[in-house]
Design a protein around this motif. Structure first.
Motif, PDB file in Angstrom:
ATOM      1  N   PRO A 113       0.814  -1.226   0.000  1.00 27.45           N
ATOM      2  CA  PRO A 113       0.000   0.000   0.000  1.00 27.45           C
ATOM      3  C   PRO A 113       0.843   1.269   0.000  1.00 27.45           C
ATOM      4  O   PRO A 113       0.398   2.307  -0.495  1.00 27.45           O
ATOM      5  N   THR A 114       2.070   1.190   0.499  1.00 26.67           N
ATOM      6  CA  THR A 114       2.950   2.358   0.447  1.00 26.67           C
ATOM      7  C   THR A 114       3.318   2.664  -1.001  1.00 26.67           C
ATOM      8  O   THR A 114       3.304   3.816  -1.423  1.00 26.67           O
ATOM      9  N   VAL A 115       3.623   1.626  -1.781  1.00 27.75           N
ATOM     10  CA  VAL A 115       3.913   1.806  -3.208  1.00 27.75           C
ATOM     11  C   VAL A 115       2.729   2.486  -3.892  1.00 27.75           C
ATOM     12  O   VAL A 115       2.911   3.437  -4.664  1.00 27.75           O
ATOM     13  N   GLU A 116       1.532   2.043  -3.589  1.00 30.39           N
ATOM     14  CA  GLU A 116       0.338   2.606  -4.240  1.00 30.39           C
ATOM     15  C   GLU A 116       0.017   4.020  -3.748  1.00 30.39           C
ATOM     16  O   GLU A 116      -0.201   4.920  -4.543  1.00 30.39           O
ATOM     17  N   ARG A 117      -0.032   4.219  -2.438  1.00 29.78           N
ATOM     18  CA  ARG A 117      -0.430   5.513  -1.876  1.00 29.78           C
ATOM     19  C   ARG A 117       0.539   6.618  -2.294  1.00 29.78           C
ATOM     20  O   ARG A 117       0.139   7.712  -2.660  1.00 29.78           O
ATOM     21  N   LEU A 118       1.854   6.336  -2.226  1.00 29.35           N
ATOM     22  CA  LEU A 118       2.852   7.350  -2.550  1.00 29.35           C
ATOM     23  C   LEU A 118       3.230   7.327  -4.030  1.00 29.35           C
ATOM     24  O   LEU A 118       4.030   8.135  -4.477  1.00 29.35           O
ATOM     25  N   GLN A 119       2.663   6.389  -4.774  1.00 30.84           N
ATOM     26  CA  GLN A 119       2.972   6.226  -6.195  1.00 30.84           C
ATOM     27  C   GLN A 119       4.492   6.210  -6.412  1.00 30.84           C
ATOM     28  O   GLN A 119       5.051   7.020  -7.149  1.00 30.84           O
ATOM     29  N   LEU A 120       5.137   5.268  -5.753  1.00 29.67           N
ATOM     30  CA  LEU A 120       6.602   5.184  -5.798  1.00 29.67           C
ATOM     31  C   LEU A 120       7.143   4.916  -7.194  1.00 29.67           C
ATOM     32  O   LEU A 120       8.337   5.094  -7.435  1.00 29.67           O
ATOM     33  N   ASN A 121       6.277   4.501  -8.104  1.00 34.94           N
ATOM     34  CA  ASN A 121       6.700   4.234  -9.480  1.00 34.94           C
ATOM     35  C   ASN A 121       6.092   5.238 -10.453  1.00 34.94           C
ATOM     36  O   ASN A 121       5.713   4.893 -11.577  1.00 34.94           O
ATOM     37  N   ARG A 122       6.052   6.508 -10.038  1.00 34.73           N
ATOM     38  CA  ARG A 122       5.582   7.582 -10.914  1.00 34.73           C
ATOM     39  C   ARG A 122       6.440   7.614 -12.173  1.00 34.73           C
ATOM     40  O   ARG A 122       7.634   7.323 -12.133  1.00 34.73           O
ATOM     41  N   GLU A 123       5.841   7.983 -13.287  1.00 35.41           N
ATOM     42  CA  GLU A 123       6.531   7.955 -14.576  1.00 35.41           C
ATOM     43  C   GLU A 123       7.863   8.705 -14.549  1.00 35.41           C
ATOM     44  O   GLU A 123       8.885   8.185 -15.009  1.00 35.41           O
ATOM     45  N   GLY A 124       7.878   9.912 -14.032  1.00 41.91           N
ATOM     46  CA  GLY A 124       9.109  10.702 -14.006  1.00 41.91           C
ATOM     47  C   GLY A 124      10.200  10.065 -13.169  1.00 41.91           C
ATOM     48  O   GLY A 124      11.381  10.094 -13.529  1.00 41.91           O
ATOM     49  N   VAL A 125       9.825   9.456 -12.054  1.00 42.58           N
ATOM     50  CA  VAL A 125      10.801   8.797 -11.178  1.00 42.58           C
ATOM     51  C   VAL A 125      11.363   7.561 -11.868  1.00 42.58           C
ATOM     52  O   VAL A 125      12.571   7.316 -11.833  1.00 42.58           O
ATOM     53  N   VAL A 126      10.505   6.793 -12.512  1.00 38.46           N
ATOM     54  CA  VAL A 126      10.963   5.595 -13.225  1.00 38.46           C
ATOM     55  C   VAL A 126      11.892   5.987 -14.371  1.00 38.46           C
ATOM     56  O   VAL A 126      12.947   5.365 -14.571  1.00 38.46           O
ATOM     57  N   ASN A 127      11.545   7.019 -15.110  1.00 36.26           N
ATOM     58  CA  ASN A 127      12.410   7.482 -16.204  1.00 36.26           C
ATOM     59  C   ASN A 127      13.767   7.933 -15.685  1.00 36.26           C
ATOM     60  O   ASN A 127      14.802   7.625 -16.286  1.00 36.26           O
TER      61      ASN A 127
END
Length: 146
Positions: A113-127
């Motif tokens: 749920p931390t990954v989802e709530r904080l969106q740890l894999n946001r597009e800009g961060v992944v790029n």
């Protein structure tokens, strides 16, 4: 009444403790286009304090998405669970990287749920992770992950 401000020395110590990385998504402040801030793990509005044990270094994206949340639903069980607490839990126990180190994977009822709530894999961060990986600057290595 104005709230007490953290001193520059306190902020520096917290950033050093975090090795200059967001304690949630592991983004590195030195490569971030956005400012990092000191985040209250348990928000003051929910009884959190300004004690070092309740403070974490966070990128703006994680800090904004966490806001005053301390719980979220685990997408696997559906249970309401506490979000990741950087002072009480090890990052490597809650999360892992995918094979190319661009995606954070939640391993536990806290991590997912931390990954989802904080969106740890946001597009800009992944790029950014992808680019930094090609030049050998990602993932950051610190004592908490190994």
């Amino acid at each position: 009444m104005s709230e007490p401000k953290l001193t520059a020395k306190q902020k520096e110590a917290i950033a050093r403790r975090a090795d200059g990385c967001c304690e949630y998504c592991r983004s590195q402040a030195r490569f971030s286009p956005d400012p990092f801030s000191i985040e209250h793990i348990t928000p003051r509005s929910k009884g959190g304090t300004d004690e070092n044990d309740n403070l974490a270094l966070a990128c703006q994206g994680c800090n904004n998405r966490k806001y005053t949340h301390i719980e979220a639903r685990d997408p696997v069980s559906g249970n309401l669970v506490s979000l990741y607490h950087p002072r009480r839990q090890r990052w490597a126990d809650q999360f892992s990287w995918n094979e190319d180190f661009t995606i954070v994977i939640g391993l536990t009822p806290t991590g997912r749920p931390t990954v989802e709530r904080l969106q740890l894999n946001r597009e800009g961060v992944v790029n950014l992770r992808r680019v930094l990986r090609t030049i050998g600057q990602h993932p950051p290595i610190d004592s908490d992950q190994v």
